[in-house]
Design an enzyme around this catalytic site. Sequence first.
Site, short mmCIF file in Angstrom:
data_model
loop_
_atom_site.label_atom_id
_atom_site.label_comp_id
_atom_site.label_asym_id
_atom_site.label_seq_id
_atom_site.Cartn_x
_atom_site.Cartn_y
_atom_site.Cartn_z
N CYS A 71 0.91 -1.18 -0.07
CA CYS A 71 0.04 0.03 0.07
C CYS A 71 0.90 1.22 0.07
CB CYS A 71 -0.83 -0.03 1.09
SG CYS A 71 -2.40 0.99 1.00
N HIS A 75 -3.63 -5.00 -0.46
CA HIS A 75 -3.02 -5.60 0.77
C HIS A 75 -3.06 -7.11 0.70
CE1 HIS A 75 -3.40 -2.09 3.39
NE2 HIS A 75 -4.26 -1.58 2.51
N GLU A 117 -2.34 -9.51 2.67
CA GLU A 117 -2.90 -9.97 4.02
C GLU A 117 -4.51 -10.03 4.18
OE1 GLU A 117 -2.34 -5.69 5.17
OE2 GLU A 117 -1.66 -7.21 3.93
#
Length: 212
Positions: free
Chosen positions: A87, A192, A194
């Site tokens: 990001c 992202h 994750e």
Amino acid sequence: MTTVIVDYESGNLHSAEKAFQRMAREGGAGDVRVTSDPDVILGADRIVLPGDGAFPACRAALFDHRGVYEAIHETVITRGHPFLGICIGMQMLATHGLEYCETSGFDWIGGTVVPITPADAALKVPHMGWNDLVVDQIHPVLSGIPTGQHAYFVHSYQFQVADPAHLLAHVDYGGPVTAIVGRDNIIGTQFHPEKSQQTGLALIANFLAWRP
């Protein structure tokens, strides 16, 4: 082997830490540590730089942690260890960003961070939610992640690279929007990983196994 997630108080790192720990455990990739200690960063085999918020504020927060950027630079640029920016951590790789004011980036990958401007006025900014990746360049970190896999985005600005060879993947959001950049031992994702379910976990596993 140690992977360090740099903590410079720019976002909640809990989900990133858990995702990297899980894939490190499954792949036998060693320890994952979250730290702002320059000495620990200098001892890392891999560096992950996350970040949420505005480009100028994140840069200021990073450089307010004395010695952190210098340790990252030594580990990544001088020693050539793998780096993943996520990001704003990816946007920091640019020459400069134009969010609120012109702000210098790391200049590790030439380019500028500019506002997203969809051609379709019905598309809202920030670009938020799931979008399908379009792979532009073959790269080991994208192994097993073909065009059409989806990832989770939350951002209002994008990284426009100066050299098309550094654009690894994009998405369509009223026009092309940069999703992944990279060169040499450096890679960055606007999304992202994750939070991107199986696509993100696959990318994390690939990064942990990557030998540039």
